[in-house]
Enzyme design. Structure first.
Site, PDB file in Angstrom:
ATOM      1  N   ASP A   1       0.831  -1.210   0.000  1.00 43.22           N
ATOM      2  CA  ASP A   1       0.000   0.000   0.000  1.00 43.22           C
ATOM      3  C   ASP A   1       0.868   1.264   0.000  1.00 43.22           C
ATOM      4  O   ASP A   1       2.101   1.193  -0.010  1.00 43.22           O
ATOM      5  CB  ASP A   1      -0.945  -0.053   1.221  1.00 43.22           C
ATOM      6  CG  ASP A   1      -2.307   0.559   0.960  1.00 43.22           C
ATOM      7  OD1 ASP A   1      -2.438   1.365   0.028  1.00 43.22           O
ATOM      8  OD2 ASP A   1      -3.249   0.236   1.713  1.00 43.22           O
TER       9      ASP A   1
ATOM     10  N   GLU B   1      -1.064   1.688  -5.227  1.00 42.11           N
ATOM     11  CA  GLU B   1      -0.865   3.136  -5.043  1.00 42.11           C
ATOM     12  C   GLU B   1      -2.024   3.909  -5.640  1.00 42.11           C
ATOM     13  O   GLU B   1      -1.926   5.089  -5.918  1.00 42.11           O
ATOM     14  CB  GLU B   1       0.511   3.582  -5.529  1.00 42.11           C
ATOM     15  CG  GLU B   1       0.852   3.295  -6.979  1.00 42.11           C
ATOM     16  CD  GLU B   1       0.318   4.358  -7.928  1.00 42.11           C
ATOM     17  OE1 GLU B   1      -0.892   4.249  -8.258  1.00 42.11           O
ATOM     18  OE2 GLU B   1       1.064   5.250  -8.340  1.00 42.11           O
ATOM     19  N   TRP B   2      -3.145   3.217  -5.842  1.00 37.46           N
ATOM     20  CA  TRP B   2      -4.446   3.822  -6.168  1.00 37.46           C
ATOM     21  C   TRP B   2      -4.450   4.552  -7.509  1.00 37.46           C
ATOM     22  O   TRP B   2      -5.263   5.468  -7.734  1.00 37.46           O
ATOM     23  CB  TRP B   2      -4.900   4.771  -5.036  1.00 37.46           C
ATOM     24  CG  TRP B   2      -4.586   4.275  -3.665  1.00 37.46           C
ATOM     25  CD1 TRP B   2      -4.901   3.048  -3.156  1.00 37.46           C
ATOM     26  CD2 TRP B   2      -3.891   4.961  -2.626  1.00 37.46           C
ATOM     27  NE1 TRP B   2      -4.449   2.941  -1.865  1.00 37.46           N
ATOM     28  CE2 TRP B   2      -3.831   4.094  -1.519  1.00 37.46           C
ATOM     29  CE3 TRP B   2      -3.308   6.237  -2.524  1.00 37.46           C
ATOM     30  CZ2 TRP B   2      -3.195   4.448  -0.320  1.00 37.46           C
ATOM     31  CZ3 TRP B   2      -2.695   6.592  -1.312  1.00 37.46           C
ATOM     32  CH2 TRP B   2      -2.639   5.707  -0.243  1.00 37.46           C
ATOM     33  N   GLY B   3      -3.538   4.187  -8.416  1.00 33.39           N
ATOM     34  CA  GLY B   3      -3.530   4.836  -9.734  1.00 33.39           C
ATOM     35  C   GLY B   3      -2.892   6.218  -9.726  1.00 33.39           C
ATOM     36  O   GLY B   3      -2.921   6.926 -10.737  1.00 33.39           O
TER      37      GLY B   3
ATOM     38  N   ASP C   1     -10.103   3.290  -3.537  1.00 28.98           N
ATOM     39  CA  ASP C   1     -10.776   2.108  -3.002  1.00 28.98           C
ATOM     40  C   ASP C   1     -12.193   1.953  -3.541  1.00 28.98           C
ATOM     41  O   ASP C   1     -12.955   2.914  -3.620  1.00 28.98           O
ATOM     42  CB  ASP C   1     -10.863   2.197  -1.472  1.00 28.98           C
ATOM     43  CG  ASP C   1      -9.500   1.995  -0.828  1.00 28.98           C
ATOM     44  OD1 ASP C   1      -8.497   1.894  -1.552  1.00 28.98           O
ATOM     45  OD2 ASP C   1      -9.456   1.944   0.419  1.00 28.98           O
TER      46      ASP C   1
HETATM   47  C1  GLA Z   1      -5.979   1.352   1.562  1.00 29.12           C
HETATM   48  C2  GLA Z   1      -6.110   0.314   0.461  1.00 29.12           C
HETATM   49  C3  GLA Z   1      -7.245  -0.619   0.799  1.00 29.12           C
HETATM   50  C4  GLA Z   1      -6.983  -1.289   2.130  1.00 29.12           C
HETATM   51  C5  GLA Z   1      -6.744  -0.242   3.209  1.00 29.12           C
HETATM   52  C6  GLA Z   1      -6.249  -0.859   4.508  1.00 29.12           C
HETATM   53  O1  GLA Z   1      -7.107   2.163   1.629  1.00 29.12           O
HETATM   54  O2  GLA Z   1      -6.309   0.929  -0.777  1.00 29.12           O
HETATM   55  O3  GLA Z   1      -7.419  -1.579  -0.213  1.00 29.12           O
HETATM   56  O4  GLA Z   1      -5.859  -2.138   2.021  1.00 29.12           O
HETATM   57  O5  GLA Z   1      -5.779   0.724   2.813  1.00 29.12           O
HETATM   58  O6  GLA Z   1      -5.988   0.091   5.504  1.00 29.12           O
END
Ligand code: GLA
Length: 799
Positions: free
Chosen positions: A154, A191-193, A213
């Site tokens: 993450d 890293e969410w893009g 997410d």
């Molecule tokens: C981030 C990630 C999620 C999850 C949470 C856990 O938000 O994108 O998928 O793993 O952390 O804290």
């Protein structure tokens, strides 16, 4: 056959991203998209060895492992908050993982499955546990020593300068540390893009998240599909786009949406990571998750993600070439109404279409098409055939209708289209409606014959009874026809008609009245909060020029909201203004009664709210309109229909904190935390309560001197604002003289500064088995907050 198909699929032009880099880790891992489970979506921080082992058991007993699911993955919150002072290693929380991660891995391996774990390319994980930045070598070795097979890595607390180079460096450091252990470990970049990981992820990891997410609701699913689908050129064996874990089974999606989730993940060659509690998953959930035909598309060894052939007006067509030479074609309808979706295949041969969810086989001359329900997806496996022989033709029946009001004739249009080889004979179409509805054809509902690619369009008038109640009603559109000379077949679709009725008599907040329809610049119109982003319920307490409201409609200009009044209402009073979350906004507000403006205001950001009163006497329709920019609030709007009365719904304030803490304190004093009065946050009145929550969470509230009788109310509400942190909360009441503890109604939020009315129905609270929640005998009221930081609360009330 493969060559012909690839050349002849034709579609509208779509923006196509540049070609993917050819590099990949080339270690033989994740040659097809990983399949497994991760606890986060269903359990948040509530992970344990017991859960992971029970899930592994269910993988085997429920046929999930046979269907291809392999990785059982642990997400955040598995560790202690401190590393081992002697070795510097991460330490599994012994309360959650009594056998450690090594013991859990051994159990999972014993089932023939693989174990995944979670880490973070920063100083801390997102939930505040130790991160791996600067500890990559030791942590990778620790994971390898424990027998870990998959690492989700993450991006919280990343200390980054935000450049792509820094992201590549932090994620490559862990890639190299994993490689140095010699253990095959799938590396999942999370890293969410943020820095377009699809442009650099292929030689760093096996998959990379492309978006923020996912959450368990339709706008989230729709938004993620829209963001991830165009990235198809970047996916391939060993390197996959990851649109996040599945929400199937978590309750926030309809059956059609759950199938869209599974279908589109398969079409996008996405990892299939189950995110629901398998111990309580329904047969329907398991059937969707283990659908072999859909999984085959996801796991096809060619590893191509579906190309976006067309994407317009909320209708998307994807084309995924398969190793067999066939193609999977997805027809996805993200709109809120039944829609006919299709694409031209072309070629000189007809096509065989197999619906992968129903198994039904049809043939088409050159156009693959389906009438797809709102939020639904039809997936066909297609291949050219020489002779359609006895295969039935592909015939679609679609339709469209406006909002239905009682006893009013509403136009409906149906369209029957023959996509098969050869003409249809003796075609008829009919509309089935609920009892008491009248449907009459205004144009012909029959055709002697219908040639290939021709349609029979019929207009109808639909009249619902005067006594109809508001809701969504199915209209069944059916067509029957002969084909190939004598055989007779039929096709049907369901069109949902939305009925609106006048509000009941009395005076009530408009946020409790169902709107007929709306338009909004961003996301849905929020009820009793300001507008946030695309997801429902992601706004804050409505706040105009510092004045906080707990009731109202949160719009984003330009917007419009329509209500059907049926001539039965008299006035609307409301405050209006630009929400304090839009410091640059400026909006014009207008209230229309049957198209005539009856009250208007212009407000800029930061200005005090203005009050409007609108005379609605005799109007059939009410329209609330905003133009301009920013979050535009209709604050405390009150509508009167029939006889005026007290404003509904009536709330009963239990604790207002105007005179201090109102007796609130901490349940478990040794767990830490404290409360104090505050004037920095309040809704009604001038003061609220500031709660200092300890890192490991605690309950705040009070025991009552005398039993509290909440008979006639349906739940508890209070206004909250997160000051410095806060993620998960719950409420509890103690009932009866044995002080039975009933708790539940979890909520989450992540952003410091968020404010919300927390509203939890008693139905969401569960009591120990054998006891019930006796609303007449409440002995204590508690709120649980699970993270360190300050949270302010005001006006605990029952409604
Ligand atoms: C981030 C990630 C999620 C999850 C949470 C856990 O938000 O994108 O998928 O793993 O952390 O804290």
């Amino acid at each position: 056959m493969h060559r012909i198909l690839a050349a002849i699929l034709i579609g509208a032009a779509v923006a196509v991203a540049p070609a993917a880099p050819a590099l990949a880790l080339d270690d033989g891992l994740a040659l097809t998209p990983p399949m497994g489970f991760n606890d986060w979506n269903a359990f948040g921080c509530d992970v344990s060895e017991e859960l992971i082992e029970q899930t592994a058991d269910l993988f085997v007993s429920e046929g999930l492992s046979d269907a291809g699911y392999t990785y059982v993955n642990i997400d955040d919150c598995w560790a202690l908050k401190d590393r081992d002072p002697a070795t510097g290693r991460l330490v599994p929380d012994p309360a959650k993982f009594p056998s450690g991660i090594a013991g859990t891995a051994a159990y999972v391996h014993g089932k023939g499955l693989k174990l995944g774990i979670y880490g973070d390319a920063g100083t801390n994980t997102c939930a505040g546990y130790p991160g791996s930045l600067g500890h990559e070598t030791l942590d990778a070795q620790t994971f390898a020593d424990w027998g870990v097979d998959y690492l989700k890595y993450d991006n919280c607390y990343n200390q980054s300068d935000g450049t792509q180079a820094d992201y590549v460096r932090r994620y490559s450091a862990m890639r190299d540390a994993i490689a140095a252990t010699g253990r095959p470990i799938v590396f999942s970049i999370c890293e969410w893009g943020t820095t377009q990981p699809w442009t650099w992820g292929a030689d760093v990891g096996h998959l990379w998240r492309t978006t923020g997410d996912i959450s368990d609701n339709w706008p989230s699913l729709r938004g993620i599909i829209a963001a991830n689908a165009p990235l198809y050129p970047y996916a391939g064996p060993g390197h996959w786009n990851d649109p996040d874990m599945l929400e199937i089974g978590n309750g926030g999606l309809t059956p059609a949406e759950n199938r869209t989730h599974m279908s589109m993940w398969a079409m996008m060659a996405a990892p299939l990571i189950i995110g629901t509690d398998l111990r309580s998953a329904s047969p329907e959930t398991l059937a969707i998750l283990t659908n072999r035909s859909v999984i085959e598309i996801d796991q096809d060894r060619l590893g191509q993600a579906g190309k976006v052939v067309s994407d317009a007006n909320g209708l998307m067509v994807l084309d995924k070439p398969l190793a067999s030479g066939e193609h999977a074609i997805a027809l996805y309808n993200s709109t809120d109404a039944l829609a006919t979706v299709g694409t031209t295949l072309g070629g000189t041969h007809p096509w065989r279409l197999q619906d992968v969810w129903t198994g039904a086989v049809t043939q088409a001359r050159s156009h693959v098409e389906a009438a797809v329900p709102a939020h639904g997806t039809v997936v066909y496996k297609v291949r050219p055939i020489r002779d359609p022989g006895p295969i039935a033709p592909s015939v679609t029946v679609g339709g469209a209708i406006g909002t239905v009001t009682p006893a009013a004739g509403i136009p409906l249009t149906t369209t029957v289209t023959n996509r098969g080889v050869g003409p249809l004979g003796d075609v008829s179409v009919s509309v089935g409606a609920p009892a008491g509805w009248i449907v009459t054809a205004a144009t012909s509902a029959r055709a002697r014959s219908l040639a290939t690619d021709k349609s029979l369009v019929t207009t109808w008038t639909v009249t619902a009874p005067a006594t109809v109640t508001a809701g969504s009603y199915p209209l069944t559109l059916s067509t029957s026809y002969t084909w190939s000379g004598r055989r007779r077949s039929s096709t049907a679709s369901t069109l949902m008609a939305s009925v609106v009725t006048p509000p009941p008599g009395g005076t009530r907040y408009l946020s409790t009245v169902r709107a007929a329809d709306f338009t909004n610049a961003s996301g849905p119109i929020e009820l009793d909060q300001s507008n946030g982003g695309a997801a429902p319920g992601d706004g804050n307490l409505i706040t105009i020029g510092g004045h906080v409201y707990t009731r109202g409609l949160g719009a984003s200009a330009p917007s419009s909201i329509r209500y059907y009044l049926g001539g039965e209402c008299s006035t609307l009073t409301t405050d209006v203004g630009v929400d304090d979350t839009s410091p640059d906004g400026a909006a014009d507000f207008a209230i229309y009664a049957d198209g005539v403006a009856v009250a208007t205001a212009s407000v800029t950001a930061g200005a005090a709210p203005q009050s409007l009163t609108a005379d609605l006497t005799g109007a059939a329709w009410l329209l609330l309109s905003t133009t301009g920019t920013g979050n535009a609030d209709w604050a405390a709007p009150v509508l009167t229909c029939g006889e005026a009365g007290p404003v509904q719904p009536v709330e009963r304030t239990l604790f207002s904190f105007e005179a201090g803490t109102d007796g609130f304190g901490i349940a478990n004093a040794d767990g830490g935390g404290s409360v104090e009065p505050t004037t920095a946050f309040h809704t009604d009145g001038a003061a609220g309560l500031l709660v200092h929550t300890p890192v490991n969470g605690n309950w705040f509230g009070r025991a009552l001197d005398a039993p509290l009788d909440l008979t006639g109310t349906s739940g508890l509400k209070f206004d909250m604002r997160v000051e410095t942190a806060g993620s998960v909360g719950e409420i509890a009441v103690q009932v009866g003289d044995a002080f039975t503890w009933c708790q539940g109604g979890q909520w989450t939020w992540l952003n410091p500064g968020d404010s919300r009315t927390i509203s939890r129905s008693f139905d969401e609270i569960s009591c120990p088995s054998g006891t019930t929640l006796d609303k007449a005998d409440i002995r204590a009221v508690w709120v649980y907050l699970n993270t360190g930081g300050n949270v302010a609360i005001d006006n605990v009330r029952a409604e």
